[in-house]
Design a protein around this motif. Structure first.
Motif, PDB file in Angstrom:
ATOM      1  N   ILE A   3      27.355  29.724 -44.070  1.00 46.09           N
ATOM      2  CA  ILE A   3      28.677  30.300 -43.857  1.00 46.09           C
ATOM      3  C   ILE A   3      28.858  31.621 -44.618  1.00 46.09           C
ATOM      4  CG2 ILE A   3      29.859  29.011 -45.685  1.00 46.09           C
ATOM      5  CD1 ILE A   3      32.183  28.674 -43.579  1.00 46.09           C
ATOM      6  N   LYS A   4      28.302  31.727 -45.802  1.00 44.33           N
ATOM      7  CA  LYS A   4      28.425  32.957 -46.591  1.00 44.33           C
ATOM      8  C   LYS A   4      27.778  34.128 -45.875  1.00 44.33           C
ATOM      9  CE  LYS A   4      28.509  35.308 -50.778  1.00 44.33           C
ATOM     10  NZ  LYS A   4      28.761  36.619 -50.267  1.00 44.33           N
ATOM     11  N   GLU A   5      26.596  33.907 -45.316  1.00 42.79           N
ATOM     12  CA  GLU A   5      25.920  34.987 -44.589  1.00 42.79           C
ATOM     13  C   GLU A   5      26.713  35.378 -43.344  1.00 42.79           C
ATOM     14  OE1 GLU A   5      21.728  36.159 -42.380  1.00 42.79           O
ATOM     15  OE2 GLU A   5      21.830  34.282 -43.514  1.00 42.79           O
ATOM     16  N   LEU A   6      27.217  34.394 -42.612  1.00 41.47           N
ATOM     17  CA  LEU A   6      28.028  34.708 -41.438  1.00 41.47           C
ATOM     18  C   LEU A   6      29.269  35.482 -41.855  1.00 41.47           C
ATOM     19  CD1 LEU A   6      28.426  34.456 -38.373  1.00 41.47           C
ATOM     20  CD2 LEU A   6      29.619  32.295 -38.803  1.00 41.47           C
ATOM     21  N   VAL A  12      34.460  38.405 -41.920  1.00 38.72           N
ATOM     22  CA  VAL A  12      35.508  37.392 -41.788  1.00 38.72           C
ATOM     23  C   VAL A  12      35.340  36.397 -42.940  1.00 38.72           C
ATOM     24  CG1 VAL A  12      36.409  35.529 -40.345  1.00 38.72           C
ATOM     25  CG2 VAL A  12      35.639  37.656 -39.291  1.00 38.72           C
ATOM     26  N   ALA A  13      36.417  36.138 -43.646  1.00 36.34           N
ATOM     27  CA  ALA A  13      36.369  35.242 -44.799  1.00 36.34           C
ATOM     28  C   ALA A  13      35.871  33.854 -44.397  1.00 36.34           C
ATOM     29  CB  ALA A  13      37.750  35.126 -45.436  1.00 36.34           C
ATOM     30  N   ALA A  14      35.143  33.226 -45.307  1.00 38.02           N
ATOM     31  CA  ALA A  14      34.600  31.889 -45.048  1.00 38.02           C
ATOM     32  C   ALA A  14      35.715  30.901 -44.723  1.00 38.02           C
ATOM     33  CB  ALA A  14      33.787  31.408 -46.251  1.00 38.02           C
ATOM     34  N   ARG A  15      36.847  31.037 -45.373  1.00 35.64           N
ATOM     35  CA  ARG A  15      37.959  30.107 -45.092  1.00 35.64           C
ATOM     36  C   ARG A  15      38.440  30.252 -43.646  1.00 35.64           C
ATOM     37  NH1 ARG A  15      42.614  32.830 -45.043  1.00 35.64           N
ATOM     38  NH2 ARG A  15      42.723  34.772 -46.210  1.00 35.64           N
ATOM     39  N   LEU A  16      38.400  31.482 -43.099  1.00 25.01           N
ATOM     40  CA  LEU A  16      38.770  31.674 -41.694  1.00 25.01           C
ATOM     41  C   LEU A  16      37.720  31.085 -40.768  1.00 25.01           C
ATOM     42  CD1 LEU A  16      40.367  35.226 -41.489  1.00 25.01           C
ATOM     43  CD2 LEU A  16      41.444  33.019 -41.065  1.00 25.01           C
ATOM     44  N   LEU A  17      36.461  31.205 -41.151  1.00 20.51           N
ATOM     45  CA  LEU A  17      35.399  30.598 -40.332  1.00 20.51           C
ATOM     46  C   LEU A  17      35.562  29.087 -40.282  1.00 20.51           C
ATOM     47  CD1 LEU A  17      32.372  32.742 -41.533  1.00 20.51           C
ATOM     48  CD2 LEU A  17      33.660  32.972 -39.386  1.00 20.51           C
ATOM     49  N   ARG A  18      35.930  28.487 -41.418  1.00 20.36           N
ATOM     50  CA  ARG A  18      36.184  27.037 -41.427  1.00 20.36           C
ATOM     51  C   ARG A  18      37.409  26.700 -40.567  1.00 20.36           C
ATOM     52  NH1 ARG A  18      34.312  27.836 -46.740  1.00 20.36           N
ATOM     53  NH2 ARG A  18      36.417  28.131 -47.555  1.00 20.36           N
ATOM     54  N   SER A  27      31.291  25.929 -33.472  1.00 22.67           N
ATOM     55  CA  SER A  27      30.666  24.606 -33.629  1.00 22.67           C
ATOM     56  C   SER A  27      29.310  24.755 -34.301  1.00 22.67           C
ATOM     57  CB  SER A  27      30.496  23.926 -32.272  1.00 22.67           C
ATOM     58  OG  SER A  27      31.728  23.722 -31.649  1.00 22.67           O
ATOM     59  N   PRO A  28      29.314  24.899 -35.619  1.00 29.46           N
ATOM     60  CA  PRO A  28      28.023  25.028 -36.309  1.00 29.46           C
ATOM     61  C   PRO A  28      27.283  23.696 -36.343  1.00 29.46           C
ATOM     62  CG  PRO A  28      29.785  24.892 -37.912  1.00 29.46           C
ATOM     63  CD  PRO A  28      30.444  24.943 -36.554  1.00 29.46           C
ATOM     64  N   GLN A  29      25.976  23.792 -36.492  1.00 33.99           N
ATOM     65  CA  GLN A  29      25.174  22.596 -36.721  1.00 33.99           C
ATOM     66  C   GLN A  29      25.380  22.193 -38.177  1.00 33.99           C
ATOM     67  OE1 GLN A  29      23.324  21.091 -34.235  1.00 33.99           O
ATOM     68  NE2 GLN A  29      24.363  22.592 -32.951  1.00 33.99           N
ATOM     69  N   ARG A  30      25.070  20.963 -38.487  1.00 37.55           N
ATOM     70  CA  ARG A  30      25.144  20.502 -39.879  1.00 37.55           C
ATOM     71  C   ARG A  30      23.746  20.135 -40.351  1.00 37.55           C
ATOM     72  NH1 ARG A  30      29.970  20.783 -42.940  1.00 37.55           N
ATOM     73  NH2 ARG A  30      31.650  20.890 -41.436  1.00 37.55           N
ATOM     74  N   ARG A  31      23.406  20.608 -41.536  1.00 34.65           N
ATOM     75  CA  ARG A  31      22.125  20.247 -42.149  1.00 34.65           C
ATOM     76  C   ARG A  31      22.249  18.857 -42.750  1.00 34.65           C
ATOM     77  NH1 ARG A  31      20.317  25.799 -45.280  1.00 34.65           N
ATOM     78  NH2 ARG A  31      20.268  27.100 -43.427  1.00 34.65           N
ATOM     79  N   ASP A  32      21.130  18.301 -43.160  1.00 34.71           N
ATOM     80  CA  ASP A  32      21.128  16.968 -43.780  1.00 34.71           C
ATOM     81  C   ASP A  32      22.017  16.911 -45.021  1.00 34.71           C
ATOM     82  OD1 ASP A  32      19.415  16.032 -41.852  1.00 34.71           O
ATOM     83  OD2 ASP A  32      17.610  16.323 -43.069  1.00 34.71           O
ATOM     84  N   ASN A  33      22.123  18.031 -45.730  1.00 36.73           N
ATOM     85  CA  ASN A  33      22.949  18.072 -46.939  1.00 36.73           C
ATOM     86  C   ASN A  33      24.427  18.342 -46.627  1.00 36.73           C
ATOM     87  OD1 ASN A  33      22.922  20.759 -46.269  1.00 36.73           O
ATOM     88  ND2 ASN A  33      21.817  21.441 -48.091  1.00 36.73           N
ATOM     89  N   GLY A  34      24.777  18.452 -45.350  1.00 37.64           N
ATOM     90  CA  GLY A  34      26.161  18.660 -44.945  1.00 37.64           C
ATOM     91  C   GLY A  34      26.568  20.114 -44.787  1.00 37.64           C
ATOM     92  N   TYR A  35      25.705  21.043 -45.190  1.00 38.98           N
ATOM     93  CA  TYR A  35      26.024  22.468 -45.071  1.00 38.98           C
ATOM     94  C   TYR A  35      26.069  22.872 -43.600  1.00 38.98           C
ATOM     95  CZ  TYR A  35      25.109  23.237 -50.086  1.00 38.98           C
ATOM     96  OH  TYR A  35      25.142  23.224 -51.444  1.00 38.98           O
TER      97      TYR A  35
END
Length: 117
Positions: A3-6, A12-18, A27-35
């Protein structure tokens, strides 16, 4: 990408991306660690979302429009209800442009008047 790189690449602020994700716009994919993991296409998608928001569309309308934009542009027979909904939003935007144009003319008139004093 995370998210930081995007955020850095799109401005666009990370909070807006969320928030866009909560609204069903991303609709991002989720890694095993939840990122979150965004693919390269999300850079263009965020730019498209920003452009639609800047033009006055609501996230609700954008959520409906995003999946259909490419299909509707290439379709010979777009769904009438979709076309109608986009037409209503287009008319609303045209009204906003008219009001902004009127306000711009008023500000120009004011500046011309005070410059002449």
């Amino acid at each position: 990408m995370r998210i930081k790189e995007l955020s850095d690449r799109t401005g666009v602020a990370a909070r807006l991306l969320r928030y866009y994700e909560e609204q069903g716009l991303l609709s991002p994919q989720r890694r095993d660690n939840g990122y979150r993991d965004y693919d390269e296409s999300m850079v263009a998608r965020v730019a498209q979302i920003r452009s639609l928001l800047d033009s006055g569309l609501t996230t609700e309308i954008i959520r409906a429009v995003l999946p259909c934009l490419a299909e509707a542009a290439n379709s010979e027979y777009p769904a009438p209800d979709f076309v109608s909904r986009v037409r209503v939003e287009r008319d609303r935007m045209a009204e906003r442009v008219a009001v902004l144009s009127k306000n711009l003319r008023a500000i120009d008139d004011y500046l011309d008047a005070v410059a002449g004093k």
